[in-house]
Design a protein around this motif. Structure first.
Motif, PDB file in Angstrom:
ATOM      1  N   PHE A   2       0.841  -1.186   0.000  1.00  0.00           N
ATOM      2  CA  PHE A   2       0.000   0.000   0.000  1.00  0.00           C
ATOM      3  C   PHE A   2       0.885   1.248   0.000  1.00  0.00           C
ATOM      4  N   THR A   3       0.234   2.408  -0.072  1.00  0.00           N
ATOM      5  CA  THR A   3       0.977   3.671  -0.097  1.00  0.00           C
ATOM      6  C   THR A   3       0.691   4.555   1.110  1.00  0.00           C
ATOM      7  N   GLN A  89      -1.316  -0.188  -7.362  1.00  0.00           N
ATOM      8  CA  GLN A  89      -1.112  -0.684  -8.721  1.00  0.00           C
ATOM      9  C   GLN A  89       0.295  -0.309  -9.156  1.00  0.00           C
ATOM     10  N   LEU A  90       1.024  -1.247  -9.737  1.00  0.00           N
ATOM     11  CA  LEU A  90       2.427  -1.016 -10.048  1.00  0.00           C
ATOM     12  C   LEU A  90       2.653   0.037 -11.124  1.00  0.00           C
ATOM     13  N   ASN A  91       1.605   0.377 -11.879  1.00  0.00           N
ATOM     14  CA  ASN A  91       1.761   1.402 -12.917  1.00  0.00           C
ATOM     15  C   ASN A  91       1.327   2.782 -12.430  1.00  0.00           C
ATOM     16  N   SER A  92       1.125   2.937 -11.112  1.00  0.00           N
ATOM     17  CA  SER A  92       0.700   4.233 -10.579  1.00  0.00           C
ATOM     18  C   SER A  92       1.813   4.865  -9.756  1.00  0.00           C
ATOM     19  N   ARG A  93       1.642   6.146  -9.453  1.00  0.00           N
ATOM     20  CA  ARG A  93       2.632   6.866  -8.650  1.00  0.00           C
ATOM     21  C   ARG A  93       2.564   6.407  -7.197  1.00  0.00           C
ATOM     22  N   LEU A  94       3.712   6.359  -6.546  1.00  0.00           N
ATOM     23  CA  LEU A  94       3.780   6.053  -5.120  1.00  0.00           C
ATOM     24  C   LEU A  94       3.774   7.383  -4.373  1.00  0.00           C
ATOM     25  N   ASP A  95       2.571   7.882  -4.079  1.00  0.00           N
ATOM     26  CA  ASP A  95       2.443   9.222  -3.513  1.00  0.00           C
ATOM     27  C   ASP A  95       2.724   9.277  -2.015  1.00  0.00           C
ATOM     28  N   GLY A  96       2.575   8.169  -1.306  1.00  0.00           N
ATOM     29  CA  GLY A  96       2.873   8.162   0.123  1.00  0.00           C
ATOM     30  C   GLY A  96       4.251   7.581   0.348  1.00  0.00           C
ATOM     31  N   VAL A 144      -2.528   5.707   7.444  1.00  0.00           N
ATOM     32  CA  VAL A 144      -2.249   6.992   6.795  1.00  0.00           C
ATOM     33  C   VAL A 144      -0.748   7.257   6.776  1.00  0.00           C
ATOM     34  N   SER A 145      -0.204   7.498   5.595  1.00  0.00           N
ATOM     35  CA  SER A 145       1.207   7.846   5.451  1.00  0.00           C
ATOM     36  C   SER A 145       1.434   9.281   5.914  1.00  0.00           C
ATOM     37  N   LEU A 146       2.326   9.450   6.906  1.00  0.00           N
ATOM     38  CA  LEU A 146       2.571  10.766   7.472  1.00  0.00           C
ATOM     39  C   LEU A 146       4.062  10.972   7.714  1.00  0.00           C
TER      40      LEU A 146
END
Length: 198
Positions: A2-3, A89-96, A144-146
């Motif tokens: 997850f991100t 999804q492996l084709n998406s940005r890792l925003d967290g 939640v990524s913080l």
């Protein structure tokens, strides 16, 4: 994987005990997009979808005794809210940041303050497990990524922007509440490797 970027807030609509396990029925708009065997993060806990009811927009997951003992899921009641995220999804940005959905331990919110448009929360955890945070490092709280604002041996703070406050369960979080923590996976490997050298 997850991100830590929350997709939706779900709500617990039913809880069934099954020996030492519990079945949770979650209402969420993403329910009809899920499939059986799919992994979904619930307050940072990776659980497997075992059934789906499209007509009610609900799905079911099961938390076993091991999970209940190490997370805050055992304290859930009907009507409570959860942070939800589907696997990355492996084709998406890792925003967290890289989040495994494996909770390391819980912590207690010892301070919650509003600052004219933002919020700070301080958490305290048992240092015996030797988990560590670093200032400006990553931490996952209830999924939640913080970013850590300040760090001590057994405590740290985070700052919350309005968007995160409105779109996660932080808006329901109060002093004294228990949260799930997943520490940064890279930091955990570094700590382990350093321990092996000693």
């Amino acid at each position: 994987m997850f991100t830590g970027i929350i997709e939706e807030i779900g709500q617990v609509v039913n809880i069934e005990k099954d020996n030492t396990n519990i079945h949770l029925d979650i209402k969420a708009s993403i329910a009809n997009q899920l499939k059986i065997d799919q992994s979904v993060s619930h307050n940072g806990v990776c659980l497997t979808v075992v059934s789906i009811d499209d007509s009610k927009k609900t799905y079911r997951v099961t938390a076993i005794d091991e999970t209940l003992n190490k997370t805050n899921l055992g304290t859930l009641q009907v009507g409570d809210f959860l942070n939800l995220e589907r696997g990355v999804q492996l084709n998406s940005r890792l925003d967290g940041h890289i989040v495994q959905g494996h909770v390391d331990q819980t912590a207690t919110c010892i301070e919650a303050k509003e600052h004219d448009g933002s919020w700070t929360y301080r958490f305290e955890y048992n240092p015996k497990q030797q988990n560590v945070t670093i200032e400006k490092g990553s931490i996952t709280i209830n999924g939640v990524s913080l970013t850590v604002v300040d760090s001590e041996i057994n405590a740290f703070s985070v700052a919350i922007i309005p968007y995160t406050f409105e779109h996660t369960t932080f808006r329901y979080l109060n002093k004294g509440d228990t949260v799930n923590l997943e520490f940064d996976v890279i930091g955990k490997y570094v700590k382990r490797l350093m321990g092996l050298k000693n």
